[in-house]
Scaffold this motif. Structure first.
Motif: not given
Ligand SMILES: *Cc1c(COP(=O)(O)O)cnc(C)c1O
Length: 338
Positions: A135-137, A168-173, A82-84, A196-201, A56-63
């Motif tokens: 890392l966050e990229n 890798l926290d690739g929210a905006r990879l 870092s977001h994490i 990978i976040c689908l709900s960002k850009g 459901p979220s990037g927080t969940m994939t990271n955690q």
């Protein structure tokens, strides 16, 4: 309203909505949702990684990734911005019982020598066990800064030499990929896990994908259920993510161009101090003189422009696919009048 608060504010386009409406669905907890299965394998194939998991979220994939890589008492090495660490509610402690070694990087980016210097002696019982590097990229609080691939490779080598996992926290990879003209598979080879976040850009309404080996994703799926993230006919939202990956990657360049236009306008204004180098879709700048950051944000709001004061002295503008060229023009006009 012209909404620059985040690239999470996008709404699904008519084309995306049609695709979601038509998506075949099933019970994903039984692995029976064809659209979720397609999204997971499509993303994994893109990165040439064995498997993916829709969450459901990037927080969940990271955690979940952190949970999979660590044991309680382990230590995670990451940048202090870092977001994490900053924005996941203390989840590293809450979910995984780990401590964090925060490094002071350059606009959210850390180096191999910093990582090497922060690894604890495993034979010293006083020390937390260094287990994972994250890392966050692009780096959000670094103003959308991108790593050079060679710098990440050097960190991988330190991880290999010291038996550390590499996340890798690739929210905006994808923003980094289009700017640096890199391939997803380069990242697939480098990291043990990628979020990978689908709900960002990319503009999907909900969700993130976690990538890793089959064995890793099997474990991740168990934690997703425990964390309450097992969803049923999730294909309806996963379809938005699939559509986003298939249609909205190349257009990220437009966002980057828009960000450059806004940044050069800001650079001319007397109430703007230093601006972090604009590499992708995020602009973080100092406010000085006539306004505080909060006051500037309020003045923009009076002109139907939303941007967040992220600290007492900084405002952040995030460009995304619902920002049209005419809105950029309008923003430039407003900024020039303030
Ligand atoms: C948005 C974001 C996430 C995940 O956020 P969710 O709102 O939980 O999807 C993770 N990392 C970074 C850098 C982000 O910007």
């Amino acid at each position: 309203m012209i909404d620059y608060r985040s690239d999470t504010v996008t709404r699904p386009s008519p084309g995306m909505l049609r695709f979601m409406f038509d998506a075949p669905v099933g019970d994903d907890v039984f692995n029976e949702d064809p659209t979720v299965n397609e999204l997971e394998s499509y993303t994994a194939d893109l990165f040439k990684i064995e498997a993916g998991l829709y969450c459901p979220s990037g927080t969940m994939t990271n955690q979940i990734a952190i949970k999979c890589h660590t044991q309680p008492g382990d230590e995670i090495i990451c940048d202090e911005l870092s977001h994490i660490y900053q924005y996941e509610g203390g989840g590293i402690g809450f979910n995984s019982g780990c401590s964090v070694r925060l490094l002071h990087g350059d606009r959210g980016r850390i180096t191999a020598s910093q990582v090497e210097a922060s690894i604890n002696n495993r034979d010293d019982v006083h020390k937390a066990y260094s287990r994972l590097v994250s890392l966050e990229n692009t780096a959000n609080r670094g103003g959308g800064s991108c790593y050079d691939f060679s710098d990440m490779k050097a960190i991988r080598e330190v991880c290999d030499a010291n038996n550390l996992s590499f996340h890798l926290d690739g929210a905006r990879l994808f923003n980094a990929l289009v700017v640096k003209e890199e391939k997803p598979e380069d990242y697939g080879r480098l990291f043990d896990s990628i979020s990978i976040c689908l709900s960002k850009g990319l503009g999907a309404p909900v969700g993130s994908v976690l990538l890793g080996t089959k064995e890793f994703i099997k474990k991740a799926k168990r934690y997703r259920k425990i964390f309450g993230g097992g969803m049923r006919q999730a294909g309806i939202i996963a379809a938005g993510g699939l559509y986003a990956l298939q249609n909205n990657v190349e257009r990220l360049k437009e966002d980057h161009q828009h960000a450059t236009i806004l940044a050069s306008c800001l650079a001319q204004r007397d109430f703007v101090g230093s601006i972090l180098p604009v590499e992708t879709n995020i602009i973080i700048f100092e406010v000085k003189g006539r306004f505080t950051a909060k006051e500037l944000s309020a003045r923009l709001k009076e002109n139907d422009i939303l941007a967040i004061a992220i600290s007492a002295t900084q405002v952040r503008i995030v460009v995304h696919l619902d920002i049209m060229p005419a809105m950029i023009e309008e923003t430039v006009t407003v900024l020039n009048k303030l």
